[in-house]
Scaffold this motif. Structure first.
Motif, PDB file in Angstrom:
ATOM      1  N   UNK A 108       0.835  -1.190   0.000  1.00 44.48           N
ATOM      2  CA  UNK A 108       0.000   0.000   0.000  1.00 44.48           C
ATOM      3  C   UNK A 108       0.874   1.247   0.000  1.00 44.48           C
ATOM      4  N   UNK A 109       0.532   2.192  -0.876  1.00 44.87           N
ATOM      5  CA  UNK A 109       1.245   3.462  -0.926  1.00 44.87           C
ATOM      6  C   UNK A 109       0.216   4.591  -0.925  1.00 44.87           C
ATOM      7  N   UNK A 110       0.703   5.821  -0.783  1.00 48.82           N
ATOM      8  CA  UNK A 110      -0.168   6.991  -0.854  1.00 48.82           C
ATOM      9  C   UNK A 110       0.269   7.872  -2.007  1.00 48.82           C
ATOM     10  N   UNK A 111      -0.700   8.301  -2.813  1.00 48.07           N
ATOM     11  CA  UNK A 111      -0.445   9.184  -3.938  1.00 48.07           C
ATOM     12  C   UNK A 111      -1.001  10.579  -3.625  1.00 48.07           C
ATOM     13  N   UNK A 112      -0.476  11.569  -4.312  1.00 48.51           N
ATOM     14  CA  UNK A 112      -1.024  12.924  -4.194  1.00 48.51           C
ATOM     15  C   UNK A 112      -1.342  13.435  -5.585  1.00 48.51           C
ATOM     16  N   UNK A 113      -2.608  13.754  -5.816  1.00 51.20           N
ATOM     17  CA  UNK A 113      -3.040  14.257  -7.116  1.00 51.20           C
ATOM     18  C   UNK A 113      -2.706  15.736  -7.257  1.00 51.20           C
ATOM     19  N   UNK A 114      -2.863  16.246  -8.473  1.00 49.45           N
ATOM     20  CA  UNK A 114      -2.474  17.631  -8.762  1.00 49.45           C
ATOM     21  C   UNK A 114      -3.273  18.652  -7.974  1.00 49.45           C
ATOM     22  N   UNK A 115      -4.481  18.274  -7.535  1.00 50.10           N
ATOM     23  CA  UNK A 115      -5.285  19.218  -6.752  1.00 50.10           C
ATOM     24  C   UNK A 115      -5.048  19.085  -5.253  1.00 50.10           C
ATOM     25  N   UNK A 116      -4.042  18.269  -4.861  1.00 53.13           N
ATOM     26  CA  UNK A 116      -3.701  18.114  -3.456  1.00 53.13           C
ATOM     27  C   UNK A 116      -4.384  16.952  -2.764  1.00 53.13           C
ATOM     28  N   UNK A 117      -5.319  16.307  -3.436  1.00 57.57           N
ATOM     29  CA  UNK A 117      -6.010  15.156  -2.855  1.00 57.57           C
ATOM     30  C   UNK A 117      -5.047  13.992  -2.670  1.00 57.57           C
ATOM     31  N   UNK A 118      -5.090  13.346  -1.502  1.00 57.38           N
ATOM     32  CA  UNK A 118      -4.276  12.157  -1.261  1.00 57.38           C
ATOM     33  C   UNK A 118      -5.164  10.923  -1.371  1.00 57.38           C
ATOM     34  N   UNK A 119      -4.622   9.882  -1.959  1.00 59.38           N
ATOM     35  CA  UNK A 119      -5.373   8.650  -2.132  1.00 59.38           C
ATOM     36  C   UNK A 119      -4.452   7.461  -1.986  1.00 59.38           C
ATOM     37  N   UNK A 120      -5.040   6.360  -1.541  1.00 62.73           N
ATOM     38  CA  UNK A 120      -4.280   5.121  -1.403  1.00 62.73           C
ATOM     39  C   UNK A 120      -4.131   4.452  -2.759  1.00 62.73           C
TER      40      UNK A 120
ATOM     41  N   UNK B  77       0.551   0.128 -10.525  1.00 60.13           N
ATOM     42  CA  UNK B  77      -0.079   0.885  -9.451  1.00 60.13           C
ATOM     43  C   UNK B  77      -1.577   0.907  -9.719  1.00 60.13           C
ATOM     44  N   UNK B  78      -2.349   0.525  -8.716  1.00 59.41           N
ATOM     45  CA  UNK B  78      -3.802   0.504  -8.807  1.00 59.41           C
ATOM     46  C   UNK B  78      -4.355   1.513  -7.807  1.00 59.41           C
ATOM     47  N   UNK B  79      -4.747   2.704  -8.253  1.00 54.64           N
ATOM     48  CA  UNK B  79      -5.184   3.757  -7.333  1.00 54.64           C
ATOM     49  C   UNK B  79      -6.603   3.538  -6.822  1.00 54.64           C
ATOM     50  N   UNK B  80      -6.847   3.925  -5.579  1.00 53.05           N
ATOM     51  CA  UNK B  80      -8.168   3.790  -4.961  1.00 53.05           C
ATOM     52  C   UNK B  80      -9.003   5.019  -5.322  1.00 53.05           C
ATOM     53  N   UNK B  81      -9.723   4.929  -6.416  1.00 54.02           N
ATOM     54  CA  UNK B  81     -10.447   6.084  -6.924  1.00 54.02           C
ATOM     55  C   UNK B  81     -11.604   6.504  -6.027  1.00 54.02           C
ATOM     56  N   UNK B  82     -12.144   5.578  -5.250  1.00 52.42           N
ATOM     57  CA  UNK B  82     -13.241   5.917  -4.351  1.00 52.42           C
ATOM     58  C   UNK B  82     -12.793   6.765  -3.168  1.00 52.42           C
ATOM     59  N   UNK B  83     -11.477   6.910  -2.982  1.00 52.71           N
ATOM     60  CA  UNK B  83     -11.000   7.737  -1.871  1.00 52.71           C
ATOM     61  C   UNK B  83     -11.491   9.175  -1.983  1.00 52.71           C
ATOM     62  N   UNK B  84     -11.943   9.579  -3.154  1.00 49.30           N
ATOM     63  CA  UNK B  84     -12.506  10.913  -3.332  1.00 49.30           C
ATOM     64  C   UNK B  84     -13.756  11.120  -2.484  1.00 49.30           C
ATOM     65  N   UNK B  85     -14.477  10.013  -2.231  1.00 50.68           N
ATOM     66  CA  UNK B  85     -15.729  10.131  -1.481  1.00 50.68           C
ATOM     67  C   UNK B  85     -15.780   9.265  -0.236  1.00 50.68           C
ATOM     68  N   UNK B  86     -15.070   8.125  -0.243  1.00 51.66           N
ATOM     69  CA  UNK B  86     -15.024   7.242   0.926  1.00 51.66           C
ATOM     70  C   UNK B  86     -13.765   6.385   0.841  1.00 51.66           C
TER      71      UNK B  86
END
Length: 219
Positions: free
Chosen positions: A2-14, A55-64
């Motif tokens: 498991x890793x953490x990513x940071x998108x261009x808008x500052x959102x962090x996601x697993x 890398x498989x990003x957790x796209x639902x991290x935007x909402x849950x």
């Protein structure tokens, strides 16, 4: 792992990461509407075993966060609800964050399933981050069929998919003759997922072989 990513808008996601240290190329693996669950980790591991950094990003991290669903009717309903709450432009930021986290210098591809198949198409037509893209049964592709891919694309559909009629597949083929499209006779939606009742092992194997050959050619 498991890793953490940071998108261009500052959102962090697993995200789930796998692959050998000497990977030949990198892949972003895009989830179905069920989260980065056991099936998606298995998919990621299969590409890692084939020599890719994934890398498989957790796209639902935007909402849950931490969503891992099964494949019951209730799971489908919940997955659709979660997906509907996320703007597709923000999802694009998340897959670009995943692409940016792949090892530097490697050619990058993207492959997605169900919702992820549509997201992969968006990655191909709305960014220049990828050298190749593959989508399995992406129901939203037809809505963006007039957007031109910026890289080679391969698509897979089931003949009797209740959510993607063959008229949609034909419309995609007519609009984008440069895209490689395969239709699997008698297969429904999710034919590549071993945890679904619609799983068709022989078609899943053929589609995977075609996917790997496509990436071997273009990455």
């Amino acid at each position: 792992m498991q890793i953490t990513l940071t998108a261009a808008d500052g959102h962090s996601l697993a995200a789930y990461r796998a692959g050998p240290a000497d990977a030949k190329a990198g892949l972003v693996i895009v989830q179905e509407i069920f989260g980065v669950n056991r099936h998606m980790r298995r998919v990621a591991d299969s590409f890692a075993a084939a020599g890719y950094a994934v890398i498989c990003p957790a796209l639902f991290d935007r909402t849950e966060r931490g969503v891992e669903l099964g494949y019951t009717g209730d799971d489908v309903t919940r997955g659709r609800t979660l997906r509907s709450q996320i703007d597709e432009q923000l999802t694009l930021l998340d897959i670009l964050a995943a692409a940016g986290a792949l090892p530097a210098g490697l050619p990058r591809g993207i492959v997605g399933y169900c919702w992820g198949g549509t997201v992969s198409w968006h990655g191909a037509v709305r960014s220049s981050a990828f050298k190749a893209a593959v989508g399995w049964y992406g129901g939203g592709i037809v809505a963006a069929k007039d957007e031109a891919p910026r890289c080679p694309v391969q698509l897979h559909f089931g003949e009797v998919d209740g959510s993607i009629p063959l008229t949609d597949v034909s419309a995609i083929q007519a609009a984008r003759p440069e895209v490689e499209v395969f239709v699997y006779q008698g297969a429904g939606h999710g034919f590549g997922c071993e945890e679904r009742g619609s799983y068709v092992p022989k078609d899943a194997e053929v589609a995977q072989e075609r996917t790997l050959s496509f990436f071997a050619k273009h990455l």
